[in-house]
Structures are given as structure tokens and as C-alpha cells.
Design a protein around this motif. Structure first.
Motif: not given
Length: 57
Positions: A5-9
Motif C-alpha cells: 500500500n505504498g509503505y516500505p515494510c
């Protein structure tokens, strides 16, 4: 590292937060507000009553 969702994890905890639309880098801020769909603004400008927009938005 993966992007959800566009977040680096970095790990599975970050992925779970990102799936809930919570920035893993700033989890204390909670979920990001969902943007209003463009059709809602157009329908409101066209005079559609708010009670009808609430049903579909």
C-alpha cells in the motif's frame, strides 16, 4: 524489504500495519484517512443530497 500500500515494510508486523493503511514508520498516528472519491465531489456539486451520498461513499 517489500512495499505494501505504498509503505516500505521490513517485517510481518509492518506488513500487517500497512494492510490496515497504518504507516509502519509512525504506527502511533493510526490509520491514514481515506480520500473521498472524485465522483462524490462531482455529485455534491451537481446537487445530489448528502444523505444519498452517504449511502454510497
Amino acid at each position: 524489504m517489500e512495499i505494501v500500500n505504498g509503505y516500505p515494510c521490513r517485517d510481518c508486523t509492518d506488513v500487517a500495519r500497512a494492510k490496515k493503511n497504518i504507516d509502519p514508520a509512525k504506527p502511533e498516528q493510526g490509520a491514514a484517512p481515506k480520500p473521498e472519491p472524485a465522483w462524490v465531489a462531482a455529485a455534491a456539486a451537481a446537487g445530489v443530497p448528502q444523505r444519498l451520498l452517504d449511502l454510497y461513499a
